[in-house]
Structure formats: C-alpha cells, structure tokens
Design an enzyme around this catalytic site. Structure first.
Site, short mmCIF file in Angstrom:
data_model
loop_
_atom_site.label_atom_id
_atom_site.label_comp_id
_atom_site.label_asym_id
_atom_site.label_seq_id
_atom_site.Cartn_x
_atom_site.Cartn_y
_atom_site.Cartn_z
N ASN A 38 0.84 -1.21 0.00
CA ASN A 38 0.00 0.00 0.00
C ASN A 38 0.88 1.26 0.00
OD1 ASN A 38 -2.38 1.38 -0.11
ND2 ASN A 38 -3.04 0.92 1.98
N HIS A 83 -9.59 3.50 8.30
CA HIS A 83 -10.04 2.17 7.87
C HIS A 83 -11.44 1.85 8.39
CE1 HIS A 83 -5.84 1.26 6.70
NE2 HIS A 83 -6.40 0.35 5.93
#
Length: 487
Positions: free
Chosen positions: A338, A374
């Site tokens: 990521n 998240h």
C-alpha cells in the site's frame, strides 16, 4: 392463417422464456455463487478489469484531445463504475466532491479551508462507517469513499500550499502545490478516474493534470509505450488472483473462530495464523497490481527516466512485490505494501506534525489516523497499535545488533545466514498474522477469542522485548570511550 400466427406467437413467447431463463442462469449473483464469491466482490473485480478497455479507448481516441473531453470521460466512466457497484448510493461521492469544490472556491487558500475539509470529509466517512457497519467485511460505498477522502484532503492541502511563497515550501511541497484554480470538472475527473476510484492508488491533482495535458509519456507527441509494462503488472495480478481464488476456500479467518482450531496443538494454531496472515494480504495485492496496470496503460504510471534512459512506470505502484515476498522485516512489508497510501499519510499527516517535536508521537498519531480511516471497529486500532509496537522493537533490535560487536560478528557468519533468514521470516509473518487477526475479525469478541487461544503471544513477546532490549543494549554495547580504546 390465424392458427399459424398464434403458433408463431407461441413460439416467440417460448423463445423469450428460454432466453430469460438463460440470462437468469448467467446472472452475476449465480455466477458469483458458482465462483465461491459474493456478488459485490465479483462486481468489484469486473469493475477493476473494465479499466483496461477504458484505458485503451483513452489512449487511442482521447490522449491529445481537449482537456474537457478527458475530464468528462473520466467522470462519466467513474460514475458508471460507481453506479454498477453501489447503485444510487453514488450520491455520497458526488455530494462530497461538489462540496469540496465549493470549500476551495469560497474559503480559498486558507488554513480554514484545510481544517474544514479534513473535518468534513473525515466525519462524513466515519458517519458512513457507523451507519453501514456490520460484523463482517462488506463491499459497500464506504470502500471507494475512503480512497476519495484522502484524495480530497490532499487536494485541499496542495491548494493551500499553492498560495504560499515558493521558498517557504519543501521540495516535495513545491512538487504537489497547486498554483491554478481547479474547475469543478477537473476535480470530478481527478476524483472519478476509473483506474483508481475503487481501490486507489493515491495520486496528486498535479500528476493527474499532467496526464490530461499529455505530458505523461516516454515519447513526447505520441501515446506512451506502456503496453508491455502494463501487461506485466496485469499478469502478475492474475497470478495472485488465481492463487487467492484457489486457496481462499481452504484458508479463512472464520476457521480461527472454530472449536477445531482451538483443539489443535499450540504450534499448529501459530502456523495456521502465520500462513493465513501472509495469504490474506493477497486479495489486496491482486487489486493493486491490476489497477496499477490500468494506470500504466493510460500513462499515469509514468515516472520519468532512469539514469540509463529507460522509462520508469512506477508512479502509481502500490506494491513492491519482490520486497514484499522476500524481506524478513516488518518495516520491509510496510515499505512494500500500500505504498501510495503510506506516502500520502507521510506527506499530508506525519510531516505536518513536525511541530510536535517528537517523531514517535507523530508516528503514533499517524497510525491512529490510519486506524480510524479504515473504520470504527476495535480491530483496526489493535492492528495499528501492534504495528507501532513491532516497528519500535524491530528498530531497537536492529540497533542492538549493529552496535554490539559480539552480535554484529555473529550476524556476519555466512553459513548461518539461511538460518537467520528463516527465523526472521517466521517471526515476521507469525506476528503479521497476529496483527491481521484483529484487522480482519473487526470486533473485540472475535479477535479477543483468537488472541486468547494463542495466549496473547504477540503482545507478550513484543512488550517484553520493549522493556528488556534497552538493558541488553546497555550490557552488550560498550561505551564510545571503550570502543575508541578497542580501535
């Protein structure tokens, strides 16, 4: 004649019925069931792969066309993907983009605009998490919206930097600062770009505008020679996709919650967690490699040239696959996984907290931001808390080995290198799986059950090392005066 017409009509009706039944058999829900996936997951995969025909159309028909046509194309295709996946819920992204444009225009290049953007976009995202939350991972409108949230916050910060004196900015800030005033169509095209709308990667408005202006090519005046690099990333993504599809029915997080898992020996529970912890990341690797291929095909992945003159296509790389698969350290996984999101957090959050005067505090707040970004489940907080703890301990251990003559000499023994590597990789992926357990199981009752089954091994191991290593360092590393005498 009448009977003949009635017979034809009956035949047509029967044919339509057969075709309807055939289309029902080919419906996405049934196809997804046959593949062992959810319909939403199948829609996501289809949408990601749709980026390739969109990119080919863009390359051949729009690459050097008027900017407004390119923005319209990106906006229309992105909205189509949003509707295909989430139906009328696409209004969430549309609303936030329009309001973001109004914030930039009405508040201008002010810190007020930046703070308003950050608060509004994050609160909207967190409210979405709150109202759509379940105990399982669901693909819903909040998934692309978290990507969009970072884009729009970054846009506000870059726009703010664009109003500052050039000399007051770092070289990195100068690169991303927006000097012009983006139009609504430009913001929409930037936000809905089909190669990154659903799962990323992150990229700046300036980089996007270079794409629109035809600057992102290795051959000025022509479309980029990016087909082969794009196909390489696509092929690698397909390898991971096939592997994940074949193994996912057999390696699941649900098994961690079963009595069968609890009844196995401790070593088996740890090994299953290790294997699952590596495997569970492959679904993210698949998506990022495939979308990276789309970005490369359009030219967005162009990142200048190497010293030897070879074009680089890693501007949108979210994965360093070789590093991810071979590096035995947690910091190596962070550096390879990521990538663009981590770079975004570093650029717009971590480095902006420099005024706090303490690196560890800035790093801790950055990980807290990532956890909230998240979602609201406790598992995210536990996962990033473990990451923070593991990275600190890993740095302590690396410093100890480097500065201790005994340990550095021991680590340099060639014949023992494979053994060291095996031990490091085992520790690395065991505790990566330990951290990912909380991340994937979300709620405290689930991840707590699994942690109990392995006796909170990760917390005990790293908390113990956190307090023990400084004393070991003091005992094994001689003072500088002693080192000078030894020299």
């Amino acid at each position: 004649m009448a009977s003949s017409a009635e017979g034809d009509q009956t035949t047509v009706v029967a044919l339509v019925g057969v075709l309807q039944a055939g289309f029902q058999e080919l419906s996405l829900s049934k196809l997804a069931t046959a593949l062992g996936a959810s319909e939403q997951a199948l829609r996501l995969i289809i949408s990601i792969f749709l980026g390739y025909p969109f990119a080919l159309f863009y390359r051949h028909y729009l690459f050097y066309k008027e900017s407004y046509l390119i923005h319209l194309f990106h906006t229309f295709t992105g909205l189509s993907i949003a509707y295909f996946n989430f139906g009328n819920q696409l209004y969430h992204s549309l609303l936030c983009i329009v309001l973001q444009f109004l914030i930039l225009r009405l508040m201008g290049r002010t810190i007020t605009a930046v703070l308003t953007t950050f608060c509004f976009q994050m609160v909207y995202l967190l409210a979405g998490y709150y109202y759509t939350a379940t105990d399982n991972y669901d693909i819903k409108w909040t998934m692309p919206h978290c990507v969009l949230t970072l884009k729009l916050i970054g846009l506000a910060v870059d726009y703010f930097d664009g109003g500052k004196d050039q000399n007051s900015l770092s070289s990195e800030q100068q690169k991303y600062a927006i000097r012009g005033v983006p139009s609504l169509l430009e913001v929409a095209g930037f936000s809905y770009f089909y190669g990154a709308f659903l799962v990323g990667p992150q990229f700046s408005m300036n980089h996007y505008m270079k794409l629109v202006q035809g600057q992102l090519t290795d051959v000025p005046g022509r479309i980029p020679n990016s087909t082969i690099p794009a196909l390489k990333r696509l092929s690698l993504g397909l390898v991971y996709l096939v592997g994940y599809t074949l193994l996912s029915p057999h390696i699941t997080e649900d098994y961690l919650l079963t009595e069968d898992y609890d009844n196995h020996p401790f070593w088996f529970r740890c090994m299953y967690m290790l294997i699952w912890g590596k495997f569970v990341l492959y679904k993210y690797v698949t998506c990022w490699l495939v979308t990276e291929g789309v970005c490369i095909l359009t030219g967005l992945g162009f990142n200048g040239f190497e010293e030897k003159g070879k074009a680089k296509w890693d501007a949108c790389a979210n994965m360093k696959v070789w590093l991810f698969e071979t590096n035995p350290r947690f910091t190596g996984t962070i550096a390879s996984f990521n990538i663009n999101t981590n770079a975004w957090v570093s650029r717009y959050f971590f480095k902006r907290l420099k005024f706090l005067g303490k690196k560890e505090l800035s790093q801790g707040l950055s990980l807290l931001f990532l956890a909230l970004w998240h979602g609201l489940h406790s598992g995210y907080l536990v996962c990033f808390q473990m990451e923070f703890l593991i990275v600190i301990v890993e740095r302590q251990a690396a410093r100890l080995i480097q500065e201790s003559p005994t340990l550095s000499n021991l680590a340099a023994i060639t014949v023992l290198q494979p053994f060291y590597y095996l031990v490091q990789q085992t520790i690395h992926w065991l505790f990566m799986g330990y951290s990912m357990t909380a991340f994937c199981l979300f709620t405290w009752d689930k991840w707590l059950k699994v942690y109990k089954s392995v006796y909170f091994l990760g917390h005990i191991f790293f908390l113990s090392l956190l307090f023990i290593l400084p004393y070991v360092h003091k005992a094994m590393v001689p003072r500088k005066e002693k080192l000078k005498k030894m020299e």
